[in-house]
Design a protein around this motif. Structure first.
Motif, PDB file in Angstrom:
ATOM      1  N   ARG A   1      40.759 -16.403 -57.283  1.00  0.00           N
ATOM      2  CA  ARG A   1      41.186 -17.278 -56.437  1.00  0.00           C
ATOM      3  C   ARG A   1      42.378 -18.449 -56.871  1.00  0.00           C
ATOM      4  O   ARG A   1      42.200 -19.088 -57.559  1.00  0.00           O
TER       5      ARG A   1
ATOM      6  N   ALA B   1      30.586 -13.222 -50.615  1.00  0.00           N
ATOM      7  CA  ALA B   1      31.152 -13.742 -51.691  1.00  0.00           C
ATOM      8  C   ALA B   1      29.830 -14.620 -52.248  1.00  0.00           C
ATOM      9  O   ALA B   1      29.707 -15.511 -51.287  1.00  0.00           O
TER      10      ALA B   1
ATOM     11  N   GLU C   1      44.572 -18.527 -51.543  1.00  0.00           N
ATOM     12  CA  GLU C   1      43.987 -19.528 -50.222  1.00  0.00           C
ATOM     13  C   GLU C   1      44.825 -20.299 -49.770  1.00  0.00           C
ATOM     14  O   GLU C   1      44.946 -21.302 -50.383  1.00  0.00           O
TER      15      GLU C   1
ATOM     16  N   ASP D   1      29.695 -16.331 -55.132  1.00  0.00           N
ATOM     17  CA  ASP D   1      30.270 -16.290 -56.406  1.00  0.00           C
ATOM     18  C   ASP D   1      30.661 -17.930 -56.772  1.00  0.00           C
ATOM     19  O   ASP D   1      31.493 -18.197 -57.602  1.00  0.00           O
TER      20      ASP D   1
ATOM     21  N   GLU E   1      43.142 -13.405 -54.339  1.00  0.00           N
ATOM     22  CA  GLU E   1      42.874 -14.264 -53.250  1.00  0.00           C
ATOM     23  C   GLU E   1      43.789 -15.578 -53.293  1.00  0.00           C
ATOM     24  O   GLU E   1      43.646 -16.711 -54.063  1.00  0.00           O
TER      25      GLU E   1
ATOM     26  N   LYS F   1      42.615 -10.832 -50.277  1.00  0.00           N
ATOM     27  CA  LYS F   1      41.811 -11.614 -49.545  1.00  0.00           C
ATOM     28  C   LYS F   1      42.541 -13.072 -49.063  1.00  0.00           C
ATOM     29  O   LYS F   1      42.783 -13.853 -49.798  1.00  0.00           O
TER      30      LYS F   1
ATOM     31  N   LEU G   1      38.635 -14.551 -46.180  1.00  0.00           N
ATOM     32  CA  LEU G   1      37.712 -15.612 -46.662  1.00  0.00           C
ATOM     33  C   LEU G   1      37.375 -16.323 -45.295  1.00  0.00           C
ATOM     34  O   LEU G   1      38.010 -16.318 -44.343  1.00  0.00           O
ATOM     35  N   SER G   2      36.397 -17.166 -45.333  1.00  0.00           N
ATOM     36  CA  SER G   2      36.161 -18.008 -44.101  1.00  0.00           C
ATOM     37  C   SER G   2      36.884 -19.507 -44.284  1.00  0.00           C
ATOM     38  O   SER G   2      37.019 -20.030 -43.295  1.00  0.00           O
ATOM     39  N   GLY G   3      36.725 -19.791 -45.297  1.00  0.00           N
ATOM     40  CA  GLY G   3      37.747 -21.075 -45.482  1.00  0.00           C
ATOM     41  C   GLY G   3      37.319 -22.534 -44.940  1.00  0.00           C
ATOM     42  O   GLY G   3      38.128 -23.399 -44.793  1.00  0.00           O
ATOM     43  N   GLY G   4      35.982 -22.706 -44.549  1.00  0.00           N
ATOM     44  CA  GLY G   4      35.513 -23.898 -43.965  1.00  0.00           C
ATOM     45  C   GLY G   4      35.403 -23.703 -42.458  1.00  0.00           C
ATOM     46  O   GLY G   4      35.045 -24.709 -41.822  1.00  0.00           O
TER      47      GLY G   4
ATOM     48  N   LYS H   1      37.345 -10.768 -58.884  1.00  0.00           N
ATOM     49  CA  LYS H   1      38.020 -11.849 -57.879  1.00  0.00           C
ATOM     50  C   LYS H   1      38.925 -12.905 -58.499  1.00  0.00           C
ATOM     51  O   LYS H   1      38.364 -13.489 -59.597  1.00  0.00           O
TER      52      LYS H   1
ATOM     53  N   SER I   1      35.117 -11.106 -46.159  1.00  0.00           N
ATOM     54  CA  SER I   1      34.846 -11.278 -47.663  1.00  0.00           C
ATOM     55  C   SER I   1      34.121 -12.896 -47.503  1.00  0.00           C
ATOM     56  O   SER I   1      35.121 -13.742 -48.264  1.00  0.00           O
ATOM     57  N   PHE I   2      33.100 -13.463 -46.681  1.00  0.00           N
ATOM     58  CA  PHE I   2      32.918 -14.606 -46.719  1.00  0.00           C
ATOM     59  C   PHE I   2      31.741 -15.011 -47.459  1.00  0.00           C
ATOM     60  O   PHE I   2      30.927 -14.432 -48.047  1.00  0.00           O
ATOM     61  N   ALA I   3      32.043 -16.376 -47.694  1.00  0.00           N
ATOM     62  CA  ALA I   3      30.864 -17.198 -48.471  1.00  0.00           C
ATOM     63  C   ALA I   3      30.212 -18.006 -47.438  1.00  0.00           C
ATOM     64  O   ALA I   3      29.099 -17.747 -47.048  1.00  0.00           O
ATOM     65  N   ARG I   4      30.683 -19.044 -47.192  1.00  0.00           N
ATOM     66  CA  ARG I   4      30.113 -20.337 -46.281  1.00  0.00           C
ATOM     67  C   ARG I   4      29.851 -19.554 -44.764  1.00  0.00           C
ATOM     68  O   ARG I   4      28.787 -19.854 -44.506  1.00  0.00           O
TER      69      ARG I   4
HETATM   70  P1  13P Z   1      34.632 -18.833 -48.095  1.00  0.00           P
HETATM   71  O1  13P Z   1      34.508 -18.149 -47.046  1.00  0.00           O
HETATM   72  O2  13P Z   1      33.408 -20.003 -47.912  1.00  0.00           O
HETATM   73  O3  13P Z   1      36.092 -19.588 -47.726  1.00  0.00           O
HETATM   74  O4  13P Z   1      34.600 -18.464 -49.387  1.00  0.00           O
HETATM   75  C1  13P Z   1      35.278 -17.340 -49.843  1.00  0.00           C
HETATM   76  C2  13P Z   1      35.630 -17.200 -51.264  1.00  0.00           C
HETATM   77  O5  13P Z   1      35.315 -16.538 -51.827  1.00  0.00           O
HETATM   78  C3  13P Z   1      36.436 -18.487 -51.942  1.00  0.00           C
HETATM   79  O6  13P Z   1      36.756 -18.149 -53.145  1.00  0.00           O
END
Ligand code: 13P
Length: 335
Positions: free
Chosen positions: A138, A22, A179, A24, A177, A219, A260-263, A136, A291-294
């Motif tokens: 969220r 991710a 979350e 985005d 997603e 997600k 997601l990684s969520g912090g 996606k 599907s991680f961002a952070r």
């Molecule tokens: P994180 O992995 O940082 O939670 O982000 C995932 C994401 O796509 C949030 O919409």
């Protein structure tokens, strides 16, 4: 709706030991991360950062698809090559975030609902033309005193289902997603209860809209205690609660589940994914990935700091974190 194309795209995103990246972040979120890392919050720096990501050598060995933000899908490298073209050439499927952020829910101001359904069909059509093959959306669910409300879960699930249906009508795979945020001091049991109810409510609405499940990816958050709880959930607890929750709530037909990684820290997110695979792989009716961002980007961003001289080291770190997550999916762990 071309179900064959949808299934093919969804299966390609979930294939092998790869996962999704991710990248985005909306303008406010990206700028927030840049500010914390001392990077100028301009369009040019956002372009340079996304260029760093998409040109990372070997990224496609761990990443099957990457989710872009509206600004990014139109951007190009210093040499004028569209990011989308770079990704396609590397074998990374381009995706796009299509929700337009959240706002306070009328009647329950401490909860959020997601915006973006207006004009969505036109935007999806445009993104498909630009090369996006999945999308996606969220939704954010808050745990608190008397929260979440049933009204909030229903409203968010309904919007996710309408979005998913519109995506499929345009032959784009929807990532849904919902979350459940880690914010708060709640227990892991409370997170499990809310996450299970949230996902069940979502699939009720997806069925109502007639969404094609083999062309859909869920997600979810991992099930953990809240960030402010003094007891940190251990990997075996996270794996057990998360897998039991998903088995109870997610129909077997879905193409896959991508967390997601969520912090969570990158190491925790990777470790928890590994734990789910080594302990429960045989029981899972769907592929399970990340599907991680952070958890993929943050260490690389901290190295880059907006400086050209740090670019290679940042790319090495990005590739390393993605490869650790892919290894976790394959049942190997290394922090
Ligand atoms: P994180 O992995 O940082 O939670 O982000 C995932 C994401 O796509 C949030 O919409």
């Amino acid at each position: 709706m071309n179900t064959e194309e949808l299934k093919q795209t969804a299966d390609a995103l979930m294939a092998g030991d790869k996962g999704l990246l991710a990248m985005d972040e909306s303008l406010p979120t990206c700028n927030k991360r840049f500010k914390a890392a001392g990077i100028p919050q301009t369009e040019e720096y956002r372009r340079k950062y996304r260029q760093l990501i998409v040109t990372t050598p070997g990224l496609a060995e761990s990443i099957s698809g990457a989710i872009l933000f509206d600004e990014t899908i139109y951007q190009s490298t210093d040499d004028g090559v569209l990011f989308v073209d770079i990704m396609q050439k590397a074998g990374i499927i381009p995706g796009i975030k299509v929700d337009e952020g959240t706002e306070a829910m009328p009647g329950s101001p401490n909860e959020k609902i997601t915006k973006g359904l207006e004009g969505l069909d036109v935007r999806l059509n445009n993104y498909y033309g630009l090369g996006a093959r999945f999308a996606k959306w969220r939704a954010v669910i808050t745990i608190g005193k008397d929260l979440p409300t049933e009204a909030n879960l229903e409203a968010n699930a309904e919007a996710l289902a309408i979005y998913a249906k519109l995506c499929q009508e345009d032959d784009m795979v929807p990532i849904v997603e919902p979350e459940v945020l880690m914010d708060g001091d709640h227990s892991i049991e409370r997170c499990r209860e809310v996450t299970e109810h949230t996902i069940k409510t979502l699939f009720k609405h997806l069925a109502k809209q007639g969404v094609y499940l083999p062309g859909l990816i869920l997600k979810p958050n991992m099930v953990t205690a809240g960030k402010e709880n003094h007891i940190k959930s251990k990997p075996d607890e996270v794996a057990k609660e998360t897998i039991e929750c998903l088995l109870a709530a997610v129909p077997h037909e879905v193409a896959g589940v991508a967390f997601l990684s969520g912090g969570q820290s990158p190491q925790d997110a990777t470790r928890n994914l590994y734990e789910m695979h080594v302990k429960y792989e045989a029981k899972l009716p769907w592929p399970l990935t990340f599907s991680f961002a952070r958890a993929i980007q943050q260490p690389a961003l901290d190295i880059w700091k907006g400086k050209d001289k740090n670019e290679k080291a940042a790319q090495d770190m990005l590739r390393y974190r993605a490869s650790m997550d892919s290894a976790a999916r394959a049942g190997h762990y290394n922090a």
